[in-house]
Every structure is written in structure tokens, then in C-alpha cells.
Design a protein around this motif. Structure first.
Motif, PDB file in Angstrom:
ATOM      1  N   PRO A  62      -3.714   5.348 -14.690  1.00 17.24           N
ATOM      2  CA  PRO A  62      -4.275   5.780 -13.401  1.00 17.24           C
ATOM      3  C   PRO A  62      -5.286   6.922 -13.524  1.00 17.24           C
ATOM      4  CG  PRO A  62      -1.912   5.428 -13.193  1.00 17.24           C
ATOM      5  CD  PRO A  62      -2.237   5.350 -14.657  1.00 17.24           C
TER       6      PRO A  62
ATOM      7  N   MET B   5      -8.586   5.685 -15.206  1.00 22.12           N
ATOM      8  CA  MET B   5      -9.418   4.963 -14.242  1.00 22.12           C
ATOM      9  C   MET B   5     -10.129   5.924 -13.292  1.00 22.12           C
ATOM     10  SD  MET B   5      -6.903   1.721 -13.390  1.00 22.12           S
ATOM     11  CE  MET B   5      -7.857   1.197 -11.963  1.00 22.12           C
TER      12      MET B   5
ATOM     13  N   ALA C 156     -11.058  -1.002 -14.097  1.00 19.19           N
ATOM     14  CA  ALA C 156      -9.619  -1.237 -14.253  1.00 19.19           C
ATOM     15  C   ALA C 156      -9.335  -2.022 -15.526  1.00 19.19           C
ATOM     16  CB  ALA C 156      -9.078  -1.987 -13.037  1.00 19.19           C
TER      17      ALA C 156
ATOM     18  N   GLN D 134     -12.133   2.348  -3.818  1.00 17.22           N
ATOM     19  CA  GLN D 134     -11.969   0.919  -4.103  1.00 17.22           C
ATOM     20  C   GLN D 134     -13.313   0.279  -4.453  1.00 17.22           C
ATOM     21  OE1 GLN D 134      -9.946  -1.352  -1.068  1.00 17.22           O
ATOM     22  NE2 GLN D 134      -9.631  -3.098  -2.426  1.00 17.22           N
TER      23      GLN D 134
ATOM     24  N   LEU E 283      -3.332  -5.138  -6.181  1.00 16.55           N
ATOM     25  CA  LEU E 283      -3.414  -4.301  -7.379  1.00 16.55           C
ATOM     26  C   LEU E 283      -3.978  -2.927  -7.042  1.00 16.55           C
ATOM     27  CD1 LEU E 283      -4.631  -6.731 -10.194  1.00 16.55           C
ATOM     28  CD2 LEU E 283      -2.384  -5.683  -9.926  1.00 16.55           C
ATOM     29  N   PHE E 284      -5.009  -2.908  -6.183  1.00 17.09           N
ATOM     30  CA  PHE E 284      -5.573  -1.611  -5.810  1.00 17.09           C
ATOM     31  C   PHE E 284      -4.545  -0.777  -5.057  1.00 17.09           C
ATOM     32  CE2 PHE E 284      -7.568   1.228  -2.748  1.00 17.09           C
ATOM     33  CZ  PHE E 284      -8.297   2.033  -3.617  1.00 17.09           C
TER      34      PHE E 284
ATOM     35  N   TRP F 120      -2.125   0.702  -7.545  1.00 20.20           N
ATOM     36  CA  TRP F 120      -2.751   1.793  -8.291  1.00 20.20           C
ATOM     37  C   TRP F 120      -2.926   3.025  -7.410  1.00 20.20           C
ATOM     38  CZ3 TRP F 120      -7.468   4.257  -7.359  1.00 20.20           C
ATOM     39  CH2 TRP F 120      -7.886   5.142  -8.363  1.00 20.20           C
ATOM     40  N   TRP F 121      -3.353   2.816  -6.171  1.00 24.71           N
ATOM     41  CA  TRP F 121      -3.618   3.907  -5.240  1.00 24.71           C
ATOM     42  C   TRP F 121      -2.357   4.713  -4.961  1.00 24.71           C
ATOM     43  CZ3 TRP F 121      -7.599   6.535  -3.602  1.00 24.71           C
ATOM     44  CH2 TRP F 121      -7.595   7.194  -2.371  1.00 24.71           C
TER      45      TRP F 121
ATOM     46  N   LEU G 130      -1.323   6.602  -8.148  1.00 24.16           N
ATOM     47  CA  LEU G 130      -2.224   7.733  -8.366  1.00 24.16           C
ATOM     48  C   LEU G 130      -1.924   8.894  -7.419  1.00 24.16           C
ATOM     49  CD1 LEU G 130      -5.047   8.514  -9.885  1.00 24.16           C
ATOM     50  CD2 LEU G 130      -5.991   8.121  -7.608  1.00 24.16           C
TER      51      LEU G 130
ATOM     52  N   THR H  42       1.625   9.791 -10.355  1.00 23.71           N
ATOM     53  CA  THR H  42       0.860  10.469 -11.408  1.00 23.71           C
ATOM     54  C   THR H  42       0.834  11.987 -11.237  1.00 23.71           C
ATOM     55  OG1 THR H  42      -0.521   8.484 -11.595  1.00 23.71           O
ATOM     56  CG2 THR H  42      -1.337  10.487 -12.647  1.00 23.71           C
TER      57      THR H  42
END
Length: 465
Positions: A72, A75, A267, A427, A437-438, A441-442, A445, A449
């Protein structure tokens, strides 16, 4: 022209893009980013911390930490660099302006540049150890070494300031000579040779290790998960290494991202870099542990595994001169690829901040790096008795960068990306057109994270764990 290119030109401004190069392809960026990530931490540190923390179970926890911290943040850094099309400070300033946020966010970029500069000043000296050991191994200087003599050999090198300064200077000269040629002619051309060479040497060493009769023991040690050997401390070590292994929070990935062509999937490339980085670390374990087991040595030997323990093995095994020489050549290449990436943020910042040519920026940064590196050289000999809060000059730099600047910089980056920039702009910049997937990840993050990095920060300060 894509929306990302238009946005980049609008954000960074024409002046900051004058003379900026781009990677020729996604493959070139992958080699560069992997070269940045793959360094002494993979081949030197990962094997011994795996040995100290029980093997396979630690590896599994480490891989999980890569997923929630490493990928994360990687990216996010590459996205900021490509969106801003400038050095880390300029990119952060441009994105903050677009988001209507405080201009002080640019300080994060400045801290990243400073972090990379300070790390390189002592990293070059440590990389010089590998350069010094390559000819020593090839000429048979490790023959008949025992633990005491191997330790004395390493101690003698550290005690010789001329030798340390000489090899450290050589690393800086090669690094800055490559970087001076520019993105494609210097960085890309060198990394197209060095990274495949590193992988080839590593595979050759793994192939040799498979002939020792102890390859099965190494496989068992690395991949059999015995969770009874895993402690809370082991989890914290895995978290910390997942953060530090990908060259994050040092400006390297941001500036490399600024050279990434529009349309390249951030990504997909980030995942490939993380997999390659982890693959090198595991292959290094498969190259090292069979030799350690075959010679009755201790896999959890700590930082001395590479420079004290392995020379004993190289001195006792058949073809030890050849294998030892190849090993330290590989280690030197890995160190050099990381050194190249650490130098680029400072050079990019000098060029764009003050409007000077690349060669002049290289010369200015090179002189400053060399002078600062002498402090690290002398920390192991002439200045070893001079300490601040019980730390030598080298220890102070290491503590400042590893324990303070990197965790704080990484935390600031994820907070900036996840809480200051708009979800839609992130995005779009990532080019991740799969909503699920976004979204995953969002959320990772924004919540997971930062928590992981905060734990790393508190642990490195000795306040947690």
C-alpha cells in the motif's frame, strides 16, 4: 494525451519538467524499483533475522506484513511521484495545491529527500565492505578461518579508516557516475545490466548450495511454519522489515515514480516489485543456509552472518574462493542498485529547486555525501570513543533515519494519500479500474497501514514490544 499526463503537466508546471526523463517502459521501471528495493537488507539482514526468529513461521508473518504495509505505501509513493512529475518536495507541494491543503505538506517531500541523502552517506561505507570482501574471497584470504580469526579479519577492516574510506569512495564514485548520465542513459542502462546479473549470480549460488547435501534442511528451516517459535517480538521484527525492505520513505520510489510513463499500472507494477524483492530475500536464504548448515555454523548468527560467519564457510568448502567471490560480487551489486536510487532524490531536488544542470547537482551532492561519509568511516576507528547520548556518529545517523525520519515520513505519506487527497483523484492516478480492489486498497491504506507503521515507530523507539 491521457488524463494523467494532462494532470501531471498541470500540477507540476512546465518548469519542473524541463530536462526530466522518463523510463522507456514498464519493464525499465520494474528493474529500477526492484533494484532500489533489493539491497543489503535482502541478502544480509533478511537471512539472519529469519534465523533469529524461527524460520518458516516468521516468513509467513513477514509476507502478511508486506501485504498490509509494504505494497500500500509503495503504491502511494509511486502514485504521488507520477502525479506530481517532480522531485518528492515538488510532487507533494503540487498535489497539496490541487487538494486545497496546507502548503506545509511539502515538508514531507523535503524530509524524504533528506532521509535518502543521510542514509546514502553511511550506506556507501557499508556497501564498501562487500566490495572489499569480493577480492578477498576470490584470492583465498578466507582459507582456514575459524570464528576468532574471521572476527579479527572483519575488525581489522573496520579499524582501517583509509581502507573504509577508499572502498566507500569507490561506491560513491560509481553510483554518482551512473546517475550523472541521466534516467535512460545512466540509471536505466546500468540497471538493465545489473539486475539480471544479480538474479543470475543468485541462482548460480542457490544451484551450488543445492549440492551441499543440506538444501533440504534449508527448505525446512525457511518454509516449515512452526508457530511455537514465533513470539510477539518476531511479529514486530517482521513489521519493521516489511516497512524498511522496499526502500520506502526515502524519496527513492517517489522520484522513480515521477519518471514512470502514463498508462502504466502502478498497482500491478508495485505488486511485481514486492514479489521480486521478497523472492530475492528467500533465494538469498536458500543460498546461505545450506552453506551454514553444511559447515555446522549457527543460522541465527545475527549481523555477523555475512561478514564473519559465511567467510568461515567459504574458507572450508570446495570451490570456496569462486563461490565466496561470486557471493560478495552479488552483494556489492545489490548494494549499488540501492545506492543509485538513494542518490536520485537529492539530485532531482537540487536540479529542480535551484535550476542547475544534472552534472552540477551530482558534483554538489557528491562532495557533501563524501564529507558526511567520513564521519561514518571514523566512527569505527578514530572517533569510536566520541559519542553523543552513547552513540557514535554512525549510530546517530542510523538512529535518526531508521527510528525517526523513515517511520514518520511513511506515516505522513499514507495520511496525506488516504485523508488529504480525494478518493477519486487517487483512483484516477493509480489507474486501478477495478472498484473492489481499489476499495480494499483504500481501506487498508487509510486504517491498517498507518497502524502498522505506528507500531513500527513505537517499537524502534523502544516504547512498544
Amino acid at each position: 494525451m491521457s488524463q494523467d499526463s494532462i494532470a501531471a503537466g498541470h500540477l507540476a508546471g512546465a518548469s519542473s519538467n524541463v530536462g526530466r526523463g522518463l523510463w522507456s517502459s514498464r519493464w525499465a521501471f520494474f528493474l529500477a524499483a526492484t533494484g532500489s528495493a533489493v539491497g543489503l537488507g535482502n541478502i544480509w539482514k533478511f537471512p539472519y533475522i529469519t534465523g533469529e526468529n524461527g524460520g518458516g513461521a516468521f516468513v509467513l508473518v513477514y509476507l502478511a506484513c508486506i501485504l498490509v504495509i509494504g505494497i500500500p505505501l509503495l503504491m502511494a509513493e509511486v502514485m504521488i511521484g507520477r502525479r506530481g512529475r517532480a522531485n518528492p518536495e515538488g510532487a507533494m507541494a503540487a498535489l497539496a495545491r490541487q487538494a486545497g491543503a496546507s502548503r506545509h505538506w511539502r515538508i514531507l517531500g523535503s524530509v524524504a529527500v533528506l532521509t535518502g541523502f543521510l542514509i546514502l552517506s553511511f550506506y556507501a561505507v557499508v556497501a564498501g565492505w562487500a566490495v572489499a570482501y569480493a577480492p578477498a574471497a576470490a584470492m583465498g584470504e578466507f582459507a582456514g578461518l575459524d570464528g576468532e580469526r574471521s572476527g579479527a579479519l572483519f575488525g581489522a577492516m573496520l579499524g582501517d579508516p583509509w581502507k573504509l574510506a577508499g572502498f566507500g569512495t569507490l561506491v560513491l564514485l560509481v553510483t554518482l557516475g551512473i546517475v550523472a548520465l541521466g534516467v535512460r542513459e545512466g540509471l536505466e542502462r546500468a540497471l538493465r545490466f545489473m539486475m539480471p546479473g544479480l538474479f543470475l549470480l543468485l541462482l548460480v549460488l542457490v544451484g551450488y548450495a543445492a549440492t551441499t547435501g543440506h538444501f533440504g534442511a534449508a527448505l525446512h528451516f525457511l518454509f516449515d511454519a512452526d508457530f511455537s517459535k514465533l513470539s510477539a517480538q518476531s511479529v514486530l521484527v517482521a513489521l519493521g522489515h516489511a516497512f524498511f525492505t522496499l526502500s520506502l520513505a526515502s524519496g527513492a520510489m517517489m522520484v522513480y515514480g515521477s519518471y514512470l510513463p502514463a498508462g502504466t499500472s502502478i498497482a500491478r507494477t508495485a505488486i511485481m516489485v514486492a514479489l521480486a524483492d521478497t523472492g530475492v530475500a528467500l533465494l538469498a536464504g536458500l543460498a546461505i543456509f545450506p552453506l551454514v548448515f553444511a559447515n555446522g555454523l549457527e543460522p541465527g548468527a545475527g549481523p555477523g552472518l555475512i561478514f564473519v560467519t559465511l567467510p568461515i564457510a567459504f574458507g572450508q568448502m570446495p570451490l570456496g574462493q569462486l563461490v565466496g567471490g561470486l557471493f560478495f560480487v552479488m552483494l556489492a551489486i545489490a548494494a549499488l542498485t540501492s545506492a543509485i536510487s538513494l542518490s536520485e532524490p537529492t539530485i532531482s531536488w537540487l536540479s529542480e529547486k535551484f535550476g542547475i544542470g544534472r552534472l552540477k547537482a551530482v558534483l554538489l551532492s557528491g562532495v557533501a555525501l563524501w564529507l558526511l561519509s567520513l564521519g561514518t568511516v571514523l566512527s569505527f576507528n578514530a572517533w569510536s570513543e566520541f559519542t553523543l547520548f552513547g552513540k557514535t556518529f554512525f549510530d546517530c545517523l542510523d538512529y535518526l533515519t531508521t527510528n525517526l525520519l523513515m517511520p514518520l515520513g511513511g506515516l505522513g505519506t499514507v495520511l496525506f494519500t488516504g485523508w488529504v487527497l480525494s478518493r477519486d483523484s487517487v483512483q484516477e492516478a493509480l489507474g486501478l479500474d477495478q472498484p473492489r480492489l481499489f476499495k480494499l486498497w483504500w481501506q487498508v491504506l487509510r486504517w491498517v497501514t498507518p497502524l502498522g507503521i505506528l507500531v513500527v515507530f513505537l517499537h524502534t523507539l523502544g516504547l512498544f514490544g
